[in-house]
Design an enzyme around this catalytic site. Structure first.
Site, PDB file in Angstrom:
ATOM      1  N   TYR A 101       0.862  -1.194   0.000  1.00  0.00           N
ATOM      2  CA  TYR A 101       0.000   0.000   0.000  1.00  0.00           C
ATOM      3  C   TYR A 101       0.886   1.228   0.000  1.00  0.00           C
ATOM      4  CZ  TYR A 101      -3.008   3.700   1.856  1.00  0.00           C
ATOM      5  OH  TYR A 101      -3.682   4.882   2.045  1.00  0.00           O
ATOM      6  N   GLU A 190      -3.739   7.363  -3.923  1.00  0.00           N
ATOM      7  CA  GLU A 190      -3.578   6.124  -3.161  1.00  0.00           C
ATOM      8  C   GLU A 190      -3.457   4.941  -4.106  1.00  0.00           C
ATOM      9  OE1 GLU A 190      -6.039   4.797   0.616  1.00  0.00           O
ATOM     10  OE2 GLU A 190      -6.916   3.906  -1.174  1.00  0.00           O
TER      11      GLU A 190
END
Ligand code: GDP
Ligand code: MN
Length: 380
Positions: A101, A190
């Site tokens: 991530y 993101e």
């Protein structure tokens, strides 16, 4: 404004962040054609402005073009938390060895951009933050110093990424993510998951991209990415009329002057047990034109049962706003009860004007709390 995954990936690509090749499709046939062009296994991905599509059945692997057509048929029209799937992104499927991530966003408290990197990708970052917060490497970038390679190195070591090949690729990728974030005036970029393939190749498999609407004057191309179909009809109409309006799901229509007061109005309606139907800011003025425009938008929502006008007169005087309201009611027919709270400059005169008008569905209250209670009572 939030971008679709495929739009965010388009911007990633422009800045050299590796993504998979893909095509947009709006029908099962187009999905099939896209899969034919791409060749091999593909992923059929619902394009909606919400996350967690995988869990909701909006992401499906397809082995061949015929399968892609079938999967597209399943995913198109799906309701993912209120978002109906109308577009698909058909992407060459990736083999996944690891899911990481990586994100960059604004930390308003620190007034700096904040990077987050963790090897626990593929699931919600909130979940990781709760269960295993120390797994997330966080680092602020001072805007005056700008991005420096040591930022990326610290993040990579902090997240515990040890493989030299991965380190090298992610180092470059973090720098590019900073570039795309700053260059596009983004508020959030993101990548979840940021994958490593079995061959050791790092790639962005998803994108969540939010840009600052106020910077569109610098980015005509990004502004043009807005998908008007994705907004409720009331919000589209508001945009055309230049009314600041956000649709909510209650039945008390709200109109305030100033964003802060309008927000408080939403709060106070909820506080007395009601459900706001919208946020609407009349802005500085209070002329009939502005009131008519706002009322037209608010009443176009069929759920609205009562309207709460919350005005604090400052430079804009309450008697002017009262005249605006009365003129607006002359020009349009509204059957719903309208509760008006006027306070501040010339409030007395304003209230008198409204009372004298003697309209049956007009209720005048001196305080915000009383007016909110009254509006909620009347919204039946
Ligand atoms: P989200 O659920 O809305 O966050 O959508 P994502 O694009 O992140 O996809 C959800 C999950 O689907 C990912 O975490 C992957 O596990 C899986 N997925 C997506 N694309 C691929 C792919 O190309 N190959 C494989 N094997 N899995 C994928
Ligand atoms: Mn994702």
């Amino acid at each position: 404004m939030d971008l679709y995954e495929y739009q965010g990936k388009e911007l990633f690509k422009r800045f050299g962040i590796p993504v998979s090749e893909g095509r947009l499709a709006t029908s099962p046939e187009e999905a099939r054609a896209a899969a034919e062009e791409l060749g091999g296994q593909v992923v059929v991905k619902a394009q909606v402005l919400t996350g967690g599509r995988g869990k909701a059945g909006g992401i499906k692997l397809a082995d061949d073009p015929a399968d892609a057509e079938d999967k597209a048929r399943e995913v198109l029209g799906l309701d993912i938390r209120g978002h109906i799937v109308k577009k698909l992104w058909i992407e060459r499927a990736s083999d996944i060895a690891n899911e990481y991530y990586l994100s960059i966003t604004f930390d308003r408290g620190e007034k700096k951009a904040l990077f987050m990197l963790t090897t626990e990708g593929g699931i919600d970052i909130e979940e990781v933050a709760e269960r295993n917060p120390s797994a997330i490497a966080r680092l602020h970038v001072d805007p005056l110093e700008g991005f420096q390679p040591w930022h990326a190195r610290r993040l990579i070591y902090g997240a515990g990424i040890g493989d030299p090949g991965e380190q090298k690729q992610i180092l470059a990728l973090i720098g590019r993510l900073y570039d795309v974030f700053v260059s596009c005036d983004a508020m959030l970029c993101e990548i979840n998951p940021l994958i490593v393939t079995p061959d050791g190749e790092v790639r962005a498999l998803d994108s969540k991209f939010t840009v600052d609407d106020n910077a569109f004057y610098k980015h005509e191309d990004i502004g043009a990415m807005r998908d008007l179909d994705a907004y409720p009809a009331e919000e589209r109409a508001a945009r055309e009329k230049g009314v600041t309006y956000v649709k909510l799901d209650g039945d008390v229509g709200i109109l305030g002057n100033g964003a802060g007061l309008s927000m408080s109005t939403v709060d106070v309606v909820a506080f007395v047990g009601g459900r706001p139907a919208n946020f609407c800011d009349l802005g500085g003025g209070g002329d009939a034109e502005g009131v008519v425009d706002a009322l037209e938008v608010i009443t176009s929502d069929p759920h609205v049962k009562a309207i709460f006008f919350n005005i604090f007169g400052g430079i804009t005087r309450c008697d002017e706003v009262a005249r605006g309201i009365l003129e607006a009611l002359d020009r349009m027919t509204i059957d719903d009860p309208i509760v008006v709270r006027l306070d501040g400059t010339n409030a007395e005169e304003g209230r008198q004007l409204l009372t004298d008008a003697g309209a049956a569905n007009l209720y005048v209250e001196p305080t915000m709390l009383d007016a909110a209670k009254r509006a909620v009572e009347l919204a039946v």
